[in-house]
Design a protein around this motif. Sequence first.
Motif, mmCIF file in Angstrom:
data_model
loop_
_atom_site.group_PDB
_atom_site.id
_atom_site.type_symbol
_atom_site.label_atom_id
_atom_site.label_comp_id
_atom_site.label_asym_id
_atom_site.label_seq_id
_atom_site.Cartn_x
_atom_site.Cartn_y
_atom_site.Cartn_z
ATOM 1 N N GLY A 186 -33.482 83.021 -3.831
ATOM 2 C CA GLY A 186 -32.713 82.232 -4.065
ATOM 3 C C GLY A 186 -31.786 82.612 -5.364
ATOM 4 N N VAL A 187 -32.296 83.550 -6.217
ATOM 5 C CA VAL A 187 -31.729 84.051 -7.411
ATOM 6 C C VAL A 187 -30.322 84.981 -6.899
ATOM 7 C CG1 VAL A 187 -31.884 85.020 -9.556
ATOM 8 C CG2 VAL A 187 -33.539 83.376 -8.719
ATOM 9 N N LYS A 188 -29.331 84.538 -7.347
ATOM 10 C CA LYS A 188 -27.968 85.525 -7.194
ATOM 11 C C LYS A 188 -27.745 86.063 -8.680
ATOM 12 C CE LYS A 188 -26.409 83.652 -3.021
ATOM 13 N NZ LYS A 188 -25.222 82.870 -2.186
ATOM 14 N N HIS A 189 -27.988 85.251 -9.585
ATOM 15 C CA HIS A 189 -27.522 85.661 -11.129
ATOM 16 C C HIS A 189 -28.642 85.145 -12.267
ATOM 17 C CE1 HIS A 189 -23.342 86.578 -9.567
ATOM 18 N NE2 HIS A 189 -23.708 85.541 -9.144
ATOM 19 N N PRO A 190 -28.810 86.317 -12.825
ATOM 20 C CA PRO A 190 -28.620 87.367 -13.370
ATOM 21 C C PRO A 190 -28.892 88.403 -12.457
ATOM 22 C CG PRO A 190 -30.177 86.976 -14.805
ATOM 23 C CD PRO A 190 -30.090 85.680 -13.809
ATOM 24 N N ALA A 191 -28.201 89.540 -12.177
ATOM 25 C CA ALA A 191 -28.639 90.488 -11.233
ATOM 26 C C ALA A 191 -29.666 91.546 -11.719
ATOM 27 C CB ALA A 191 -27.445 91.489 -10.597
ATOM 28 N N ILE A 192 -30.558 92.165 -10.880
ATOM 29 C CA ILE A 192 -31.546 93.107 -11.406
ATOM 30 C C ILE A 192 -30.712 94.208 -12.207
ATOM 31 C CG2 ILE A 192 -32.893 95.033 -10.543
ATOM 32 C CD1 ILE A 192 -33.804 93.291 -8.324
ATOM 33 N N ILE A 248 -49.208 92.152 -13.418
ATOM 34 C CA ILE A 248 -47.958 91.780 -13.569
ATOM 35 C C ILE A 248 -47.411 90.696 -12.756
ATOM 36 C CG2 ILE A 248 -45.581 92.815 -13.123
ATOM 37 C CD1 ILE A 248 -46.833 95.615 -13.838
ATOM 38 N N PRO A 249 -46.854 89.454 -13.317
ATOM 39 C CA PRO A 249 -46.621 88.505 -12.650
ATOM 40 C C PRO A 249 -45.304 88.705 -11.492
ATOM 41 C CG PRO A 249 -45.618 88.208 -14.477
ATOM 42 C CD PRO A 249 -46.441 89.522 -14.662
ATOM 43 N N GLU A 250 -45.153 87.681 -10.356
ATOM 44 C CA GLU A 250 -44.239 88.092 -9.587
ATOM 45 C C GLU A 250 -43.316 86.755 -9.591
ATOM 46 O OE1 GLU A 250 -43.238 90.421 -7.650
ATOM 47 O OE2 GLU A 250 -44.801 91.664 -8.411
ATOM 48 N N PRO A 251 -42.008 86.843 -9.700
ATOM 49 C CA PRO A 251 -41.103 85.672 -9.738
ATOM 50 C C PRO A 251 -41.006 84.844 -8.231
ATOM 51 C CG PRO A 251 -39.759 87.530 -9.434
ATOM 52 C CD PRO A 251 -41.215 87.907 -9.472
ATOM 53 N N LYS A 252 -41.119 83.405 -8.516
ATOM 54 C CA LYS A 252 -40.855 82.512 -7.470
ATOM 55 C C LYS A 252 -39.379 82.085 -7.287
ATOM 56 C CE LYS A 252 -45.769 80.891 -8.122
ATOM 57 N NZ LYS A 252 -46.500 79.695 -8.675
ATOM 58 N N GLU A 253 -39.413 81.060 -6.616
ATOM 59 C CA GLU A 253 -37.852 80.573 -6.085
ATOM 60 C C GLU A 253 -37.201 80.301 -7.722
ATOM 61 O OE1 GLU A 253 -35.384 77.374 -3.602
ATOM 62 O OE2 GLU A 253 -37.535 77.817 -3.294
ATOM 63 N N GLY A 254 -36.113 80.565 -8.095
ATOM 64 C CA GLY A 254 -35.288 80.368 -9.197
ATOM 65 C C GLY A 254 -35.552 81.045 -10.334
ATOM 66 N N GLU A 255 -36.640 81.802 -10.174
ATOM 67 C CA GLU A 255 -37.148 82.622 -11.239
ATOM 68 C C GLU A 255 -36.874 84.298 -11.474
ATOM 69 O OE1 GLU A 255 -41.102 80.332 -12.151
ATOM 70 O OE2 GLU A 255 -41.354 82.148 -11.023
#
Length: 319
Positions: free
Chosen positions: A73-79, A20-27
Amino acid sequence: MRAFQVNELGKNPQLADVLIPEPKEGEVRVKIHACGLNFADLLLVKGEYQEKPLLPFTLGIEVAGLVEACGPGVKHPAIGSRIAVLGNSGGLAEAGIFPAERCLPIPDAMPFTDAAAFQVAYGTSHLALTQRAMLKKGDTLLVLGAAGGVGLTAVEIGKALGATVIACARGDDKLAAAKSAGADHLIDSETADITREVKALGGADVVYDPVGGDQFTAALRACNRGARMLVIGFASGDVPPIPANILLVKNISVIGFYWGGYMALNPKALMDSLVELMAWYSKGDLHPHISNILPLEHAADALELLRSRKSTGKVVVTP
């Protein structure tokens, strides 16, 4: 997690177990509920698409699902947000990583299958017809491949913009689908003389062509003076030569249109178009046509439906 991956260009993709991949900055990481297939997926398998992901890669560029993790750094979209997103790959899997800035909120009443069938097909037709061809009320619009994923949306949007729509497709079943999308006139591309029949209907002011080949040439000869021809793709596998003398004599414009290219060319126009289309959907003005919904373990069958042109509208896979 499971993912449908290309390990070698030109070879059949395979279902695989991957981390399962992990998101990086901006993802963001999206739990994928639906993935819409496109002609681009067939080209990606062969390494013939404009984008060329590094091997091995997971097929599928058009997805819908729930945001389940955000990178720094991701604020939108929310979980937990319900979104549709277009990526370069990664959609035919149980989860995928995508740029947060490309995520589009989808209406609560919109099924994930509709959302996965929406962006490329409707976005392509809307931007092409409004921004590039400047289709206006009273124009005659000729749609080639009118029962395909983008073709049906061109029929639907053309009617919404006030055009008279001539739909050209292969066989009674596909013509029936185009008629249900609002086509005024039907031409069977297998049996009819396209040039003669379009001319008999008064000629075309705008041509929407995702097919190419001989149909492009036939449509060009049926164009009115000052017509605009949209080059959307080459589903026939044949890139046609363009006789410049006909363009000159009849003041015809041939306009190339690659929807994905608007991510770099004019991302605001692309996103504004999608927001407008979502509003049309919410009002009940658009009705995505999905002919086949298959589970991930039958992703190969889903691609074959696209390759063999046995589908109408969109084919969707549900991981």
